[in-house]
Design a protein around this motif. Structure first.
Motif, PDB file in Angstrom:
ATOM      1  N   PHE A  12       0.831  -1.203   0.000  1.00 37.17           N
ATOM      2  CA  PHE A  12       0.000   0.000   0.000  1.00 37.17           C
ATOM      3  C   PHE A  12       0.869   1.260   0.000  1.00 37.17           C
ATOM      4  CE2 PHE A  12      -2.226   2.950   3.146  1.00 37.17           C
ATOM      5  CZ  PHE A  12      -2.954   3.617   2.165  1.00 37.17           C
ATOM      6  N   MET A  13       1.898   1.268   0.844  1.00 36.56           N
ATOM      7  CA  MET A  13       2.815   2.415   0.905  1.00 36.56           C
ATOM      8  C   MET A  13       3.551   2.597  -0.418  1.00 36.56           C
ATOM      9  SD  MET A  13       4.347   1.710   4.706  1.00 36.56           S
ATOM     10  CE  MET A  13       5.603   2.987   4.576  1.00 36.56           C
ATOM     11  N   HIS A  14       3.966   1.479  -1.010  1.00 33.63           N
ATOM     12  CA  HIS A  14       4.706   1.531  -2.270  1.00 33.63           C
ATOM     13  C   HIS A  14       3.813   2.046  -3.405  1.00 33.63           C
ATOM     14  CE1 HIS A  14       7.461   0.210  -5.492  1.00 33.63           C
ATOM     15  NE2 HIS A  14       6.384  -0.286  -6.076  1.00 33.63           N
ATOM     16  N   GLU A  15       2.596   1.539  -3.458  1.00 31.83           N
ATOM     17  CA  GLU A  15       1.689   1.914  -4.543  1.00 31.83           C
ATOM     18  C   GLU A  15       1.425   3.415  -4.555  1.00 31.83           C
ATOM     19  OE1 GLU A  15      -2.883   1.003  -6.112  1.00 31.83           O
ATOM     20  OE2 GLU A  15      -2.007  -0.232  -4.520  1.00 31.83           O
ATOM     21  N   HIS A  16       1.356   4.014  -3.368  1.00 29.11           N
ATOM     22  CA  HIS A  16       1.011   5.438  -3.276  1.00 29.11           C
ATOM     23  C   HIS A  16       2.198   6.307  -2.850  1.00 29.11           C
ATOM     24  CE1 HIS A  16      -3.174   4.544  -4.050  1.00 29.11           C
ATOM     25  NE2 HIS A  16      -3.145   3.615  -3.106  1.00 29.11           N
ATOM     26  N   ALA A  38     -11.999   1.352  17.588  1.00 23.44           N
ATOM     27  CA  ALA A  38     -12.908   2.243  16.849  1.00 23.44           C
ATOM     28  C   ALA A  38     -13.259   1.644  15.496  1.00 23.44           C
ATOM     29  CB  ALA A  38     -12.267   3.622  16.676  1.00 23.44           C
ATOM     30  N   SER A  39     -14.222   2.242  14.830  1.00 24.84           N
ATOM     31  CA  SER A  39     -14.645   1.784  13.503  1.00 24.84           C
ATOM     32  C   SER A  39     -13.664   2.264  12.439  1.00 24.84           C
ATOM     33  CB  SER A  39     -16.033   2.347  13.187  1.00 24.84           C
ATOM     34  OG  SER A  39     -15.958   3.770  13.068  1.00 24.84           O
ATOM     35  N   VAL A  40     -13.860   1.761  11.216  1.00 21.85           N
ATOM     36  CA  VAL A  40     -13.037   2.215  10.095  1.00 21.85           C
ATOM     37  C   VAL A  40     -13.222   3.714   9.886  1.00 21.85           C
ATOM     38  CG1 VAL A  40     -12.666   2.063   7.602  1.00 21.85           C
ATOM     39  CG2 VAL A  40     -13.037  -0.027   8.939  1.00 21.85           C
ATOM     40  N   ALA A  41     -14.467   4.152   9.869  1.00 23.89           N
ATOM     41  CA  ALA A  41     -14.748   5.571   9.635  1.00 23.89           C
ATOM     42  C   ALA A  41     -14.190   6.433  10.766  1.00 23.89           C
ATOM     43  CB  ALA A  41     -16.248   5.791   9.498  1.00 23.89           C
ATOM     44  N   ALA A  55     -10.007  10.184  12.790  1.00 28.17           N
ATOM     45  CA  ALA A  55      -8.974  10.483  13.792  1.00 28.17           C
ATOM     46  C   ALA A  55      -7.592  10.577  13.145  1.00 28.17           C
ATOM     47  CB  ALA A  55      -8.975   9.407  14.873  1.00 28.17           C
ATOM     48  N   TRP A  56      -7.363   9.726  12.158  1.00 31.84           N
ATOM     49  CA  TRP A  56      -6.071   9.693  11.465  1.00 31.84           C
ATOM     50  C   TRP A  56      -5.788  11.050  10.822  1.00 31.84           C
ATOM     51  CZ3 TRP A  56      -4.852   5.555   7.110  1.00 31.84           C
ATOM     52  CH2 TRP A  56      -3.464   5.367   7.018  1.00 31.84           C
ATOM     53  N   GLN A  57      -6.822  11.660  10.258  1.00 26.00           N
ATOM     54  CA  GLN A  57      -6.634  12.953   9.589  1.00 26.00           C
ATOM     55  C   GLN A  57      -6.179  14.046  10.558  1.00 26.00           C
ATOM     56  OE1 GLN A  57      -9.808  14.199   6.791  1.00 26.00           O
ATOM     57  NE2 GLN A  57     -10.657  12.161   7.122  1.00 26.00           N
ATOM     58  N   ALA A 102      -8.347   7.184  -5.015  1.00 24.94           N
ATOM     59  CA  ALA A 102      -7.850   5.802  -4.944  1.00 24.94           C
ATOM     60  C   ALA A 102      -7.038   5.592  -3.667  1.00 24.94           C
ATOM     61  CB  ALA A 102      -6.997   5.488  -6.169  1.00 24.94           C
ATOM     62  N   GLN A 103      -6.253   6.583  -3.316  1.00 23.82           N
ATOM     63  CA  GLN A 103      -5.439   6.485  -2.111  1.00 23.82           C
ATOM     64  C   GLN A 103      -6.315   6.397  -0.867  1.00 23.82           C
ATOM     65  OE1 GLN A 103      -2.623   9.678  -0.231  1.00 23.82           O
ATOM     66  NE2 GLN A 103      -1.569   8.865  -2.015  1.00 23.82           N
ATOM     67  N   VAL A 104      -7.341   7.216  -0.805  1.00 22.13           N
ATOM     68  CA  VAL A 104      -8.243   7.214   0.349  1.00 22.13           C
ATOM     69  C   VAL A 104      -8.997   5.889   0.443  1.00 22.13           C
ATOM     70  CG1 VAL A 104     -10.333   8.266   1.309  1.00 22.13           C
ATOM     71  CG2 VAL A 104      -8.470   9.719   0.446  1.00 22.13           C
ATOM     72  N   ASN A 105      -9.511   5.396  -0.685  1.00 19.39           N
ATOM     73  CA  ASN A 105     -10.225   4.116  -0.682  1.00 19.39           C
ATOM     74  C   ASN A 105      -9.320   2.978  -0.230  1.00 19.39           C
ATOM     75  OD1 ASN A 105     -12.573   5.307  -1.576  1.00 19.39           O
ATOM     76  ND2 ASN A 105     -12.206   4.864  -3.747  1.00 19.39           N
ATOM     77  N   ASN A 106      -8.101   2.959  -0.748  1.00 17.23           N
ATOM     78  CA  ASN A 106      -7.154   1.910  -0.354  1.00 17.23           C
ATOM     79  C   ASN A 106      -6.775   2.033   1.116  1.00 17.23           C
ATOM     80  OD1 ASN A 106      -7.182   0.830  -2.895  1.00 17.23           O
ATOM     81  ND2 ASN A 106      -5.241   1.731  -3.549  1.00 17.23           N
TER      82      ASN A 106
END
Length: 508
Positions: A367-371, A389-392, A397-399, A412-416
């Protein structure tokens, strides 16, 4: 005169003499050397008086303008495989053993790099330039602070003497510190020049000095057994060191056998680099046209180099081909075990996850390599996540993390990323941990700061103009790479676009 009351000058390696070492004095700099930096804590740790070292007589010694009182400097001979090609004689072409210091059971060698030509300089000037000396001085201490086995740096001195490389630069000298500077290439030299008794004597001294747990005994059989035990230790230390390199995104750049330590230390900092935007095939050395020493290849090359070492000592081990092969075959398991453990810690996974963890680690790197996600910032940002916590909820929180590694405009990056969080939660959520403990644990596994090339370049450009303030700032920052609050924002932010155009080669 430079010793504290608890240390003494010794001549333990020096006493081996020829054919291992040649006495050669440093070549004085024509313009007076200046002390740019002194590692006062390291000086105290090994039993040296920092005030004396910072005096005029001390600076003369550290800059190569005077010998260490009571010690004649020496250069050692070795050979090696450079980019896979055997070179029959190399050696300390610009390095000199300056002194040996013993403080109780602790033994250290001091070595000057850049103090003039030696019998092994191969028509070179034996000098080092300020640019590469700053890089080595800071890098070795940065790696030490990251907990990675390495040679250390005691001092950095410089003068206005011109040194001619691609352009005219100025001279500098680094005083390096290590338990030993012996390399795989030392064993190769005495094997391939058919000096087998000398090889046996050198390895005997090295093992007795640095591996008291290994008993070589008084018979050929006990020596053979001890030598195999020692090789197993070298294999283990090398595998674990390279796993640690991978876990911080470090690329050595020149993994020749003459740059591989018999003690499993990171040695000889040339065109190294910490990966910024992750590319598993990242090459940090502009001279490495085939990518032999890329990030992906470092474990394979370490294994290849260990084969070369085993080949070099095999004449001392009759009928041991199968045993040597079995020892070498252990490398992959040792490396993989340490690599998996390190990356599991970086991801905050519970222990004993087995293949499921390895799959997630592999998917994370893909994932890191692709983006092309920033290696250091990606892992540091993970303490913003919550295994319960949930995915959402996690993505939101990550942001908020100052290290958030994604470009939100890239769908694509966000979806992945959300798919990745789902995979991560499946493992990380199995053993709930109190959020404060979780964050602390991850922040101790993932540095906020690594010695990126653009930061080094800034400090070098200022130093070349006579301003060493940025070198000192970087040195202070690298001593505590895990505490983000103490770091200047520019030390932890995304690298500027021009950092991608920096070119590093073996020239120094």
């Amino acid at each position: 005169m430079f010793h504290n009351h608890d240390s003494i000058l010794v001549q333990e390696y020096a006493s081996l003499g020829a054919p291992y070492l040649a006495e050669v004095p440093a070549t004085p700099l024509r313009t007076e050397p200046a002390l740019l930096h002194l590692n006062t804590q390291l000086a105290a740790d090994i039993g040296l008086n920092a005030d004396e070292l910072a005096s005029k007589p001390g600076i003369d010694v550290l800059g190569g303008n005077a010998p260490w009182p009571g010690y004649a400097s020496r250069a050692s001979v070795y050979c090696g495989h450079q980019f896979g090609v055997f070179v029959p004689q190399l050696g300390d072409g610009r390095a000199l053993l300056l002194a040996e210091v013993r403080k109780g059971k602790q033994y250290r060698q001091l070595q000057l790099k850049g103090a003039g030509p030696t019998p092994y300089s191969r028509h070179a000037d034996g000098r080092a330039v300020l640019r590469s000396s700053i890089r080595e001085y800071l890098a070795s201490e940065a790696m030490h602070a990251l907990g990675i086995p390495t040679t250390r740096a005691l001092s950095l001195t410089a003068s206005a003497d011109p040194v001619f490389r691609e352009t005219t630069e100025t001279a500098a000298v680094v005083c390096r510190v290590s338990e030993s500077f012996l390399r795989f290439g030392h064993a190769e030299f005495f094997c391939y020049t058919n000096q087998l008794e000398a090889l046996r004597n050198l390895l005997t001294w090295h093992i007795e000095q640095h591996h008291p747990e290994i008993d070589l005994g008084n018979t050929d059989a006990s020596f053979h057994q001890g030598l195999l035990q020692w090789l197993g230790t070298v294999i283990e230390r090398t595998a674990q060191m390279v796993a640690q390199w991978q876990a911080v995104g470090f690329c050595h750049g020149v993994m020749n056998t003459d740059n591989m330590s018999l003690l499993g230390l990171t040695i000889d900092y040339g065109p190294y680099g910490f990966v910024d935007g992750f590319d598993i095939d990242h090459i940090c050395n502009h001279s490495d046209h085939q990518g032999r020493y890329s990030y992906r290849n470092q474990p394979r090359i370490a294994h290849w180099n260990l084969y070369a070492l085993a080949q070099a000592i095999s004449p001392l081990l009759p009928d041991s081909k199968e045993t040597l092969q079995n020892l070498l075959d252990n490398f992959a398991d040792i490396f993989q075990t340490r690599h998996s453990a390190l990356f599991a810690n970086k991801l905050g996974l519970p222990s004993e996850q087995g293949e499921a963890a390895n799959t997630l680690i592999e998917n994370t790197l893909k994932f890191m390599h692709e983006h092309t996600l920033d290696f250091t910032r990606f892992f540091r940002s993970l303490s913003a996540l919550n295994p319960t916590a949930s995915v959402a909820g996690n993505f939101a929180a990550w942001q908020q993390s100052p290290f958030f590694p994604l470009a939100l405009g890239d769908e694509a990056q966000v979806n992945n990323a959300q798919t990745w969080i789902e995979q991560w939660l499946a493992l990380a959520g199995q053993t709930p941990v109190e959020p404060g403990v979780w964050r602390t644990r991850l922040d101790r596994s993932n540095p906020a700061f690594v010695l990126r090339n653009h930061l080094l370049q800034n400090s070098i450009e200022q130093a070349q103009k006579g301003d060493f303030a940025e070198v000192n700032r970087l040195y202070k920052a690298l001593s505590d790479p895990y505490t983000a609050e103490k770091l200047a924002p520019e030390y932890t932010s995304e690298p500027p676009d021009w950092a991608k155009t920096l070119v590093l080669s073996c020239s120094s």
